[in-house]
Design an enzyme around this catalytic site. Structure first.
Site, mmCIF file in Angstrom:
data_model
loop_
_atom_site.group_PDB
_atom_site.id
_atom_site.type_symbol
_atom_site.label_atom_id
_atom_site.label_comp_id
_atom_site.label_asym_id
_atom_site.label_seq_id
_atom_site.Cartn_x
_atom_site.Cartn_y
_atom_site.Cartn_z
ATOM 1 N N CYS A 27 0.873 -1.165 0.000
ATOM 2 C CA CYS A 27 0.000 0.000 0.000
ATOM 3 C C CYS A 27 0.912 1.217 0.000
ATOM 4 C CB CYS A 27 -0.864 0.029 1.251
ATOM 5 S SG CYS A 27 -1.766 -1.498 1.524
ATOM 6 N N ARG B 297 1.980 0.523 -6.037
ATOM 7 C CA ARG B 297 2.190 -0.306 -4.853
ATOM 8 C C ARG B 297 0.899 -0.961 -4.372
ATOM 9 N NH1 ARG B 297 7.054 0.940 -2.447
ATOM 10 N NH2 ARG B 297 6.274 -0.102 -0.615
ATOM 11 N N TRP C 202 -3.846 -2.072 -1.105
ATOM 12 C CA TRP C 202 -3.877 -3.420 -1.676
ATOM 13 C C TRP C 202 -4.414 -4.295 -0.563
ATOM 14 C CZ3 TRP C 202 -1.429 -8.258 -0.975
ATOM 15 C CH2 TRP C 202 -1.459 -9.114 -2.085
ATOM 16 N N ASN D 207 0.171 0.983 6.519
ATOM 17 C CA ASN D 207 0.667 -0.146 5.730
ATOM 18 C C ASN D 207 1.150 -1.196 6.716
ATOM 19 O OD1 ASN D 207 0.332 1.450 3.502
ATOM 20 N ND2 ASN D 207 2.521 1.795 3.140
ATOM 21 N N GLY D 208 0.899 -2.468 6.412
ATOM 22 C CA GLY D 208 1.368 -3.525 7.309
ATOM 23 C C GLY D 208 0.196 -4.291 7.885
ATOM 24 N N GLU E 33 10.962 -17.447 -16.159
ATOM 25 C CA GLU E 33 10.716 -16.007 -16.070
ATOM 26 C C GLU E 33 9.822 -15.545 -17.225
ATOM 27 O OE1 GLU E 33 10.784 -13.703 -14.081
ATOM 28 O OE2 GLU E 33 10.899 -11.849 -15.238
ATOM 29 N N LYS F 212 6.264 -13.679 -16.661
ATOM 30 C CA LYS F 212 5.959 -12.343 -17.179
ATOM 31 C C LYS F 212 4.666 -12.377 -17.987
ATOM 32 C CE LYS F 212 7.904 -10.366 -15.535
ATOM 33 N NZ LYS F 212 8.882 -10.137 -14.506
ATOM 34 N N GLU G 166 1.533 -12.862 -15.638
ATOM 35 C CA GLU G 166 1.166 -11.797 -14.703
ATOM 36 C C GLU G 166 0.625 -10.550 -15.389
ATOM 37 O OE1 GLU G 166 4.241 -10.223 -12.082
ATOM 38 O OE2 GLU G 166 5.732 -10.634 -13.606
ATOM 39 N N HIS H 43 8.275 -36.444 -20.634
ATOM 40 C CA HIS H 43 7.901 -37.187 -19.421
ATOM 41 C C HIS H 43 6.523 -36.778 -18.922
ATOM 42 C CE1 HIS H 43 11.820 -39.020 -19.259
ATOM 43 N NE2 HIS H 43 12.390 -37.831 -19.384
ATOM 44 N N LYS I 44 3.236 -3.969 -6.265
ATOM 45 C CA LYS I 44 4.676 -3.967 -6.529
ATOM 46 C C LYS I 44 5.489 -4.654 -5.435
ATOM 47 C CE LYS I 44 8.316 -2.952 -8.950
ATOM 48 N NZ LYS I 44 8.577 -3.887 -10.050
HETATM 49 C C1 F6R Z 1 7.368 -10.356 -11.113
HETATM 50 C C2 F6R Z 1 7.556 -9.614 -9.897
HETATM 51 C C3 F6R Z 1 7.494 -10.330 -8.596
HETATM 52 C C4 F6R Z 1 8.684 -9.874 -7.742
HETATM 53 C C5 F6R Z 1 8.602 -10.490 -6.337
HETATM 54 C C6 F6R Z 1 9.783 -10.102 -5.479
HETATM 55 O O1 F6R Z 1 7.455 -9.547 -12.241
HETATM 56 O O2 F6R Z 1 7.768 -8.429 -9.949
HETATM 57 O O3 F6R Z 1 7.492 -11.707 -8.765
HETATM 58 O O4 F6R Z 1 9.855 -10.252 -8.390
HETATM 59 O O5 F6R Z 1 7.413 -10.100 -5.713
HETATM 60 O O6 F6R Z 1 9.883 -8.725 -5.349
HETATM 61 P P1 F6R Z 1 11.227 -8.032 -4.861
HETATM 62 O O7 F6R Z 1 12.240 -8.263 -5.916
HETATM 63 O O8 F6R Z 1 10.877 -6.593 -4.678
HETATM 64 O O9 F6R Z 1 11.608 -8.716 -3.577
#
Ligand code: F6R
Length: 608
Positions: free
Chosen positions: A2, A27, A74, A100-101, A483, A487, A490, A506, A603
């Site tokens: 948040c 965020r 969030w 936040n938290g 990865e 991407k 998401e 397999h 984020k």
């Molecule tokens: C994917 C993504 C998330 C972050 C994960 C860790 O695109 O952004 O999977 O990689 O939440 O976040 P950080 O790197 O900030 O610890």
């Protein structure tokens, strides 16, 4: 997760609060709200389910005040709704809180406060704070004292900002596990959970420590601890460029951040390559060569894309330094009572430096006497501070929820670590030089891939219509496939699975059909023939194939191909990943997704 903003000064707070919230929206973005007060007394508050733009549209012209707080949410406790949005007020509407938290003992406190007469209007843990602070804000008690006393009864994590209609000359903020930064202006002060909300107004900031509170007035601030001891904090200057916080002419932050990668990789490498000894300089590791020689194993911890970057990092370390290395989701590691070995080096990876699961994993390792290094983008973040040393990415702020440039810079940082460790072990000077020159060539090679963005957009529009996609890669290519799938799913919400190419027969081969195309990583390395055989197996089942390769495979084996410049085999994964970022981006655009703010995500995941 948040976002928090706060303002106190001579001007109307609302425009700053709304602009700051818009900047923090990455965020968390399921609801937003603001509260202001001023000399005329009383608190005005507005909050809505939805985006900051919805909130702005809901704010009447007479909504003014010189002291204000705001929040973008969030949801964790309670669904996204107007009632659950912050700020939360006590029943007398004297105190307003944004948070936040997570307050872990919220249920217990709610029962107690209800018995004392509080009427709760939301399902959130935060509302407890508003009633609790109000209960302590009795006649003659300063707001900071009421906040301090209330926090003494709270178990959990928080970054908070508190407004008091009866003391409009101050805002009180506090931090415990969730960041709060103060911004120092000209006869005005700001606070936020993230500097991105402040940089337009000031670059002089003070980061609060965990367990610290601050009284913020228009003409300055005072910091103190939970037991009321004054602390002395010196401001620092934010050195990230202001234009990093704008889309700079790109349609989305994500596209801008993908295109920033030549520069961000240059910054990660800057000053760290040692051509004379064919190695890397990494002063921040705080480990000398003798200590490094004693390391028998490397364990890398991160979440999501950071974990996949760690998988690439583990391969680099094993290949270049011949030290066994393994990456594990920090979110799993912390719950399984891990064995911590004295001769293992732990490396925590995080763009934000705030991910709670990663932070908890670091704390678990340290509690058991292990040594942890950080590979982190955000300077001074909680994870960076908790680690014994490490390396900053210098990728610049990453605003789009999906990680791209920080991912690439993380892998570059691991290449530097692997080179440094390798040259202390048995990597020859010739091999060291080979890696140094390949690292130096990366920015231009990334530019070459980026130049294919339009062609990849055409392919993405075609493949985005599929019912799902398979991503395959072998050994070095497998983390790239993981990865790539992450991407795509998401930001486009297209189902995507990643498999080692060797595992296809397999089981997952049963899925292959014209409706489920495969993105195949086909580097020109010692496993090329094996990969081509796998493509043949897919085509024999009428599967469609998009190859990301160094050389175009026979048309019988791949329907489409994106060519990527060749690096050294150990560094190829870095470049093979870039087209997959563009593929995901353009697929999301073709499907009209909210690219920078995909549904259900935020984020930084600062909660468990
Ligand atoms: C994917 C993504 C998330 C972050 C994960 C860790 O695109 O952004 O999977 O990689 O939440 O976040 P950080 O790197 O900030 O610890």
């Amino acid at each position: 997760m948040c976002g928090i903003v706060a303002y106190i000064g001579p001007k109307d707070a609302t425009p700053f609060l709304l602009e700051g919230l818009a900047r923090l929206e990455y965020r968390g973005y399921d609801s937003a709200g603001v509260a202001v007060t001023g000399r005329t007394g009383g608190i005005k508050s507005r909050k809505v389910k939805g985006r900051v733009a919805d909130l702005a549209a809901d704010i009447p012209a007479r909504f003014k005040g010189t002291t204000g707080i705001g929040h973008t949410r969030w949801a964790t406790h309670g669904v996204p709704s107007d009632a659950n949005a912050h700020p939360h007020l006590d029943n007398a509407e004297r105190i307003a809180v944004v948070h936040n938290g997570i307050i872990e003992n919220a249920d217990e406190l709610r029962v107690r406060l209800t018995a004392e007469g509080a009427v709760f209007r939301s399902e959130t843990d935060t509302e407890v704070l508003a009633h609790l602070i109000a209960a302590h804000a009795t006649e003659g008690v300063e707001l900071e004292e009421a906040v301090r006393a209330a926090l003494g009864k709270v178990v959990g994590t928080y970054g908070i900002a508190v407004l008091d209609a009866e003391q409009p000359d101050r805002i009180v903020v506090a931090r415990n596990g969730s960041p709060i930064v103060l911004g120092i202006g000209e006869k005005e002060m700001f606070a936020a959970s993230d500097v991105s909300a402040l940089v337009r107004y000031t670059r002089q900031v003070v980061h609060l420590e965990d367990g610290e509170l601050a009284t913020v007035r228009a003409d300055g601030f005072r910091t103190f601890t939970e037991d009321a001891r004054t602390t002395h904090r010196q401001p620092s200057t934010v050195d990230w460029e202001i234009d990093s916080y704008d889309t700079g002419g790109y349609e989305h932050f994500l596209l801008k951040e993908i295109h920033e990668q030549p520069g961000s990789v240059e910054r990660t490498l800057s000053g760290r390559l040692d051509e004379r000894f064919a190695t890397a300089h990494l002063g921040g590791l705080n480990l000398d060569a003798r200590e490094l020689r004693e390391i028998r194993r490397v364990k890398i911890l991160g979440c999501g894309s950071a974990y996949y970057a760690g998988e690439m990092g583990a391969q680099l370390i094993e290949e270049l330094a011949r030290i066994p290395a393994h990456s594990e989701p920090a979110s799993e590691f912390r719950y399984r009572n891990p064995v911590i070995e004295a001769d293992t080096l732990y490396i925590a990876v995080s763009q934000s430096g705030e991910t709670y699961d990663t932070l908890a994993a670091v704390q678990e390792v340290k509690r058991k006497g292990g040594r942890v290094l950080g590979v982190v983008n955000t300077v001074g973040s909680a994870i960076a501070r908790e680690c014994d040393g490490g390396i900053y990415l210098h990728a610049g702020p990453e605003i789009s929820v999906a990680s791209t440039k920080a991912f690439t810079s993380t892998v570059v940082a691991f290449a530097l670590i692997a080179l440094h460790f390798g040259r202390i072990h048995d990597l020859s000077p010739a091999d060291g030089r080979r890696i140094v020159s390949a690292l130096k060539a990366l920015p231009d090679q990334i530019r070459e891939v980026l130049a294919q963005s339009d062609a990849i957009a055409e392919l993405a529009a075609e493949y985005a219509e599929s019912e799902g996609m398979m991503f395959i890669g072998r050994v070095r290519g497998y983390p790239v496939a993981r990865e790539g799938a992450q991407k795509l799913k998401e930001i486009s919400y297209v189902h995507a699975e990643a498999y080692p190419a060797s595992e296809l027969k397999h089981g997952p081969l049963a899925l292959i059909s014209p409706e489920l195309p495969t993105v195949a990583l086909v580097p020109d390395d010692e496993l090329l023939d094996k990969n081509l055989t796998t493509l043949g197996e897919i085509k024999a089942r009428s599967g469609r194939v998009l190859a990301v390769a160094h050389r175009r495979p026979d048309a019988k084996l791949a329907d489409h191909c994106v060519l990527v410049p060749k690096s050294e085999p150990e560094l190829d994964p870095l470049l093979l990943n870039i087209p997959l970022q563009l593929l995901a981006y353009h697929a999301a655009v073709a499907l009209k997704r909210d690219v920078d703010k995909p549904r259900n995500l935020a984020k930084s995941v600062t909660v468990e």
